[in-house]
Design a protein around this motif. Sequence first.
Motif, short mmCIF file in Angstrom:
data_model
loop_
_atom_site.label_atom_id
_atom_site.label_comp_id
_atom_site.label_asym_id
_atom_site.label_seq_id
_atom_site.Cartn_x
_atom_site.Cartn_y
_atom_site.Cartn_z
N THR A 141 0.79 -1.20 0.11
CA THR A 141 0.02 0.00 -0.03
C THR A 141 0.75 1.30 0.02
O THR A 141 1.91 0.94 0.42
CB THR A 141 -1.07 -0.12 1.19
OG1 THR A 141 -0.16 0.21 2.54
CG2 THR A 141 -1.66 -1.51 1.34
N TRP A 142 0.28 2.26 -0.37
CA TRP A 142 1.14 3.58 -0.47
C TRP A 142 1.44 4.14 1.02
O TRP A 142 2.60 4.53 1.13
CB TRP A 142 0.33 4.77 -1.06
CG TRP A 142 0.39 4.49 -2.47
CD1 TRP A 142 -0.43 3.84 -3.50
CD2 TRP A 142 1.33 5.25 -3.34
NE1 TRP A 142 -0.13 3.92 -4.56
CE2 TRP A 142 0.82 4.79 -4.71
CE3 TRP A 142 2.37 5.95 -3.04
CZ2 TRP A 142 1.80 5.30 -5.77
CZ3 TRP A 142 3.13 6.48 -4.13
CH2 TRP A 142 2.96 6.01 -5.55
N HIS A 143 0.57 3.78 1.97
CA HIS A 143 1.12 4.05 3.65
C HIS A 143 2.33 3.30 3.83
O HIS A 143 3.17 3.68 4.21
CB HIS A 143 -0.23 3.82 4.30
CG HIS A 143 0.03 4.15 5.95
ND1 HIS A 143 -0.31 5.34 6.32
CD2 HIS A 143 0.71 3.60 6.89
CE1 HIS A 143 -0.01 5.59 7.51
NE2 HIS A 143 0.65 4.20 8.07
N GLN A 144 2.26 1.79 3.23
CA GLN A 144 3.28 1.16 3.77
C GLN A 144 4.62 1.75 2.98
O GLN A 144 5.89 1.78 3.61
CB GLN A 144 3.15 -0.21 3.56
CG GLN A 144 2.14 -1.10 4.33
CD GLN A 144 1.72 -2.29 3.75
OE1 GLN A 144 1.68 -2.71 2.50
NE2 GLN A 144 1.24 -3.00 4.69
N ALA A 145 4.55 2.13 1.90
CA ALA A 145 5.99 2.54 1.16
C ALA A 145 5.96 3.69 1.82
O ALA A 145 7.26 4.16 1.83
CB ALA A 145 5.30 2.72 -0.45
N VAL A 146 5.27 4.76 2.06
CA VAL A 146 5.58 6.02 2.59
C VAL A 146 6.21 5.69 3.95
O VAL A 146 7.39 6.27 4.21
CB VAL A 146 4.53 6.77 2.85
CG1 VAL A 146 4.92 8.01 3.84
CG2 VAL A 146 4.04 7.27 1.48
N THR A 147 5.88 4.64 4.86
CA THR A 147 6.44 4.20 6.19
C THR A 147 7.94 4.13 5.82
O THR A 147 8.99 4.38 6.44
CB THR A 147 5.54 3.30 6.67
OG1 THR A 147 4.50 3.86 6.86
CG2 THR A 147 6.39 3.02 8.09
N MET A 148 8.08 2.97 4.94
CA MET A 148 9.49 2.46 4.59
C MET A 148 10.37 3.76 4.14
O MET A 148 11.54 3.65 4.40
CB MET A 148 9.62 1.44 4.04
CG MET A 148 8.76 -0.02 4.40
SD MET A 148 8.70 -1.48 3.40
CE MET A 148 7.39 -1.11 2.63
N ALA A 149 9.91 4.46 3.29
CA ALA A 149 10.79 5.71 2.76
C ALA A 149 11.13 6.57 3.93
O ALA A 149 12.27 7.10 3.87
CB ALA A 149 10.05 6.19 1.63
N VAL A 150 10.26 6.78 4.82
CA VAL A 150 10.38 7.84 5.87
C VAL A 150 11.60 7.20 6.91
O VAL A 150 12.61 7.82 7.16
CB VAL A 150 9.16 7.97 6.55
CG1 VAL A 150 9.47 8.75 8.11
CG2 VAL A 150 8.25 8.81 5.91
N ALA A 151 11.55 5.82 6.86
CA ALA A 151 12.48 5.09 7.67
C ALA A 151 13.84 5.50 7.20
O ALA A 151 14.94 5.55 8.04
CB ALA A 151 12.19 3.65 8.06
N VAL A 152 13.84 4.96 5.84
CA VAL A 152 15.12 5.15 5.33
C VAL A 152 15.75 6.57 5.32
O VAL A 152 17.02 6.93 5.40
CB VAL A 152 15.21 4.56 3.71
CG1 VAL A 152 16.52 5.03 3.13
CG2 VAL A 152 15.01 3.12 3.70
N ALA A 153 14.79 7.50 5.12
CA ALA A 153 15.50 8.88 4.95
C ALA A 153 15.82 9.40 6.56
O ALA A 153 16.90 10.12 6.70
CB ALA A 153 14.26 9.77 4.90
N VAL A 154 15.15 8.85 7.43
CA VAL A 154 15.50 9.32 8.95
C VAL A 154 17.04 8.75 9.30
O VAL A 154 17.74 9.31 9.98
CB VAL A 154 14.71 8.60 9.81
CG1 VAL A 154 14.71 8.61 11.37
CG2 VAL A 154 13.15 9.48 9.97
N ALA A 155 17.08 7.51 8.84
CA ALA A 155 18.39 6.67 9.21
C ALA A 155 19.63 7.51 8.42
O ALA A 155 20.57 7.73 9.19
CB ALA A 155 18.34 5.27 8.56
N ALA A 156 19.42 7.79 7.05
CA ALA A 156 20.41 8.61 6.44
C ALA A 156 20.49 10.06 7.01
O ALA A 156 21.84 10.45 7.43
CB ALA A 156 20.13 8.86 5.09
#
Length: 702
Positions: A141-156
């Motif tokens: 889902t788009w919500h799941q995709a946004v969640t994973m993208a946010v996690a990657v961005a936060v880590a970086a």
Amino acid sequence: MDQFLAFTVVGLSTAAIYAVIGSGLVLTHTTAGVFNFAHGAAGMVAAFSYWQLAVGWEWPVPLALATVLLVLAPAFGLFVERVLMRPVQALGEAERLVMTLALLTGCIALARWVWDPNTARPLAPFFSDRSAIRLGPAAVTWHQAVTMAVAVAVAAALWLLLHRTRTGTEMRASVDDRALAGLTGADPQRAGRLAWILGIQLAAVGGILIAPTVALDAQQLSLLIVSAYTAAVFGRLRSLPLTFLGAVVVGLLEAYLAGYLPQNDYLPGLRLAAPALLLLLALLVFPHRRLRGRDRRLVRVPLPSPRGSLVFAGSVLVLASVLVTVLSDDAVISYGTIFSLGIIALSYVPLAGFAGQISLCQLSIAGIGAVAWGHLGAGGELWALPVAVLIAAAVGLVVALPALRLSGVYLALGTAAFAVILDRWIFTLPAVDVFGVRIALFDQGSVAVTGPDLFGRHLTSPAQLLVLAAVFLALGSLAVAALRRGRFGRRLIALRDSEAAFATLGGHVLGAKVAVFALSAGLAGLGGALYGMQLQTVTAEQFNLVAGLPIFLIAVIGGLGAVGTGLFAGIAFVVPNQLFADLGSWAHDVSALLIALAGMGLAHSPAGIVPRMHGQWARLARDRTLLPLLLAVLGLCWLLAATGTVAGSLPLVVAVLAAVAFRARASTGSARDHDVPVEWWGLRRPWKPEDGEVLSRATATG
């Protein structure tokens, strides 16, 4: 295979949320030196605020997100750093831990007060109107995709901040040695302020992302942080990559258990308790370096005299007599739990006050004592009461096993995980036969509890049970006071000051820890059994982690080292709840909020209120004019209330408070104990029996 991939996608999206929240925990700890137990509660408040703006007030989603993440969350972070954490920064780790627990309790109470927990508040996922993204047989889902993208961005972003910027270097240096960091040109206060702002913002991001997938409930959202705790412990509270790896493990474990765990009466709770089990396992298996920071102020442990202990025990019995003669039957039911809850609070004194072992599962152990008595003493058999105490003590021995290698925050995490495991899994199990012995806890419902048979009488009335609990509180207080004066009590205090020094001088660290955990668990089990007798019916919800936090906070407010803390905690917990009860169900949350606010005032009186009250009472007892007058007034008020001339016991309370306040005010001019330097003890203030012990401890550990 398709089902496996679907659960994997769900697990990874959940893991991304845990990673974001866990990274905020690690950030706060590595830069500010504080493990924030209220991290999940901050995310919960952010989720409710976002719902209020986006759904309740129908603001545009981008505007609601910007308001929460860029205005409310930073403001809350600034408030926490400036008002709450900065005053206790110079104190020990225990004080900072208590402050975050008070904040956790306050956030839950505030959310329940503002947003009615009986009203459903659904929150739609982001981009819910768009079709899912197909990745072969799996759908994202788009919500799941946004969640994973946010996690990657936060880590970086966090890695760049901490390792590639001067600000990040300042943040990491400040927690190691704030004074030394200041000499190099860094600003420790600025670094701590930025750490709290970023940490709360990450908690807000995680809370908003996870809210659409779970019920918008204050307690549930706050305890989701247990999964983030596990991820942070995987990272040993300092490694962001390992924290993200731990989040993946927890997220996938939850998803696979939800999909493949067999359906029966024994395993559903295991899925809910899995993060807490994994947290406990991680604490036991992973090596942990000593937490940064150390106690910088030696807290005096009051030394009760034999005479003073007897006077206090007598006062407990007198108070019980006053209550049963003054209050109506309904009021006795309402106020009767003062003494049983006081025994549970008293269990913190030898464990946390003397030995310095912080446990957050005392009320859960009290629940075991309650159900053990409920099943074994169903007919009032008196022998079942000491058996229930022994069962609770045995559970304390089990809790002591991880305590053998844990301390400070790690011990608090371990006992909190144990409480969650009991609440979510063990307490939900049906009865089971083990080697022919039937073991039953709450049996997926409630347990009826009755009073004991004593001297040929079955104690069932509220007044009888109140007096019984008061007798046990008086005896328990005498026992704890004797423990404090004895050799074992002094050994426990030495253990708290320095485990290494304690072992070097011939002390047995493991034996002392096991003994004090068993002792405190037995006390809690006794209090739980008496508490169950007064309630007549007990459920698992009454003994969960969140329900026990206010009792712990009140014990801290009273003073963990003071024997009178048990009675103080019982009164402070029960009386406000009953006074607010007539205002409506929301008033319970107001009472919890007031307790949290009082806990946040810890920095102003880290030794507790009870020792200070004892000093005032001692001066009053030596006053040959005021004391007889006060006793006469109290006797008159008691007589008027008992005969019905004056309803209630308010005159008693007013008379006592007025006398103490008057005597304390009359003694102004004498310096407060904590304002007198140690070299002036005995000159500017009277020498106390415990002063010699305090000086010995200070010179031994300094």
